[in-house]
Enzyme design. Structure first.
Site: not given
Ligand code: NAD
Ligand code: TYD
Length: 343
Positions: A19, A88-89, A91, A131-133, A155-156, A159, A194, A277, A280
């Site tokens: 993403f 890459a992670a 997530t 991440t903020d988490e 996950y957190a 990270k 998500k 819920d 955690g």
């Molecule tokens: P995502 O899950 O959409 O994409 C992760 C990508 O990493 C995928 O394309 C996957 O194929 C690739 N990947 C996974 N394992 C791999 C490996 N071993 N080698 C190579 N590629 C690999 O994630 P995202 O939402 O785009 O998040 C990207 C980064 O930002 C992550 O590190 C995540 O922890 C961090 N982040 C995301 C958010 C959010 O809200 N999405 C917020 C804070 C931090």
């Molecule tokens: P998420 O997109 O999984 O991000 P994160 O857990 O990393 O913050 O979830 C965002 C918020 O939405 C979180 O408080 C959990 C909630 N949530 C639901 O209530 N229902 C759902 O089906 C999902 C995926 C998330």
């Protein structure tokens, strides 16, 4: 300090088919006509080549199918790169609750392989996306970069392990690493497991929106394009060795977000269903972003308008998410088992 330049540079993005990565690659190619991008991605269930279809033929872009844990591939690519953005992670918090193994292996060990390669390479800046988490939850006030880390989900915690490993390589080896801690992103191309894309696409299909607990958990919603602008700025002006929070100061309870989504689509509120819920479940995340504001960044996208744009994107790009929700065995397997019985 003289500003670093991205013009004419080769930027290695890990996880660029996900993403944030795919949004970032589009942003960089648009902003810097003479930069080159190498995207190293394993294409896990979350990686999607469709996100980058429009630039496949762009001579400035190269896709490398590979794993960040493959030392030889990583070393070879680091020799060609000037800068690295490490995204890459694994997530998804809910998946980490079911099975944390891949999170430790990818997020912690994978980051270790990249950091080791950095020791031998001549990279100007390695931007590690944390991440903020990692701070954990708090009911009031907000976290600054120097606050202790108290991650609550697997996950957190993975990270946080990678985040502090990066820091240890700054202190021990003096490597040019910058760590960022962004809040929850939203926007186009987000995998529909998500919260926001799941709810938008479920509403479009007249399916229920499974809201965890009482829906009162709070997240700070950052539009992905604002995040990309922050990454660009930090690559240029961030202080090596530092940590930067990246938040939008756009807090909302999940229930408010869910209600806005059904409103935008003209669907009935009855689609929103409270379900069992998440284990955690962190109540609230909130960041103090003074350091980043001082560098010259502010979020530009107000949440209400950003959410409308995002929901409209999912409405107008059904093919993109239908392919995942209807055809991906991985999506169906997880979704059916995780939500089954969550009443
Ligand atoms: P995502 O899950 O959409 O994409 C992760 C990508 O990493 C995928 O394309 C996957 O194929 C690739 N990947 C996974 N394992 C791999 C490996 N071993 N080698 C190579 N590629 C690999 O994630 P995202 O939402 O785009 O998040 C990207 C980064 O930002 C992550 O590190 C995540 O922890 C961090 N982040 C995301 C958010 C959010 O809200 N999405 C917020 C804070 C931090
Ligand atoms: P998420 O997109 O999984 O991000 P994160 O857990 O990393 O913050 O979830 C965002 C918020 O939405 C979180 O408080 C959990 C909630 N949530 C639901 O209530 N229902 C759902 O089906 C999902 C995926 C998330």
């Amino acid at each position: 300090m003289a500003e670093r330049s991205l013009a004419g540079k080769t930027i290695l993005v890990t996880g660029g088919a996900g993403f944030i990565g795919s949004n970032l690659i589009h942003f960089l190619l648009r902003t810097y006509p003479d930069c080159r991008i190498i995207n190293l991605d394993k294409l896990t269930y979350a990686g999607n080549p469709d996100n980058l279809k429009d630039i496949e033929q762009d001579p400035r872009y190269q896709f490398v199918l590979g794993d960040i844990r493959d030392r030889d591939t990583v070393v070879r690519l680091f020799e060609r790169a000037d800068m690295v953005v490490h995204l890459a992670a694994e997530t998804h918090v809910d998946r980490s609750i079911v099975d944390a193994g891949e999170f430790v292996l990818t997020d912690v060990y994978g980051s270790f392989i990249l950091l080791e390669a950095l020791r031998q390479a001549r990279i100007e800046v390695f931007l590690h996306v944390s991440t903020d988490e990692v701070y954990g939850s708090r009911d009031e006030g907000c976290f600054s970069e120097g606050d202790p880390l108290n991650p609550s989900s697997p996950y957190a915690a993975s990270k946080a392990g990678a985040d502090r490993l990066g820091y240890s390589y700054v202190v021990t080896y003096g490597l040019p690493i910058i760590i960022i801690r962004p809040s929850n992103n939203y926007g186009p191309y987000q995998y529909p497991e998500k919260f926001i894309p799941l709810f938008a696409t479920n509403a479009l299909e007249d399916k229920t929106l499974p809201l965890y607990g009482r829906g009162t958990n709070v997240r700070d919603w950052l539009f992905v394009e604002d995040h990309c602008r922050a990454i660009d700025l930090i690559l240029r002006r961030g202080v090596l060795g530092d940590v930067y929070n990246v938040g939008a100061n756009a807090e909302a309870q999940n229930i408010e977000v869910a209600e806005r989504i059904v409103d935008i689509l003209g669907k009935p509120k009855e689609l929103i269903v409270l379900v069992q819920d998440r284990l955690g479940h962190d109540r609230r995340y909130a960041l103090d972003c003074t350091k980043l504001h001082d560098l010259g960044w502010r979020p530009e996208q107000p949440f209400a308008a950003g959410l409308e744009k995002t929901v409209a994107w999912y409405r107008d790009n059904r093919e993109w998410w239908h392919k995942i929700k209807d055809q991906s065995e991985e999506f169906k397997r997880f979704h059916e088992s995780y939500y089954k019985g969550r009443k």
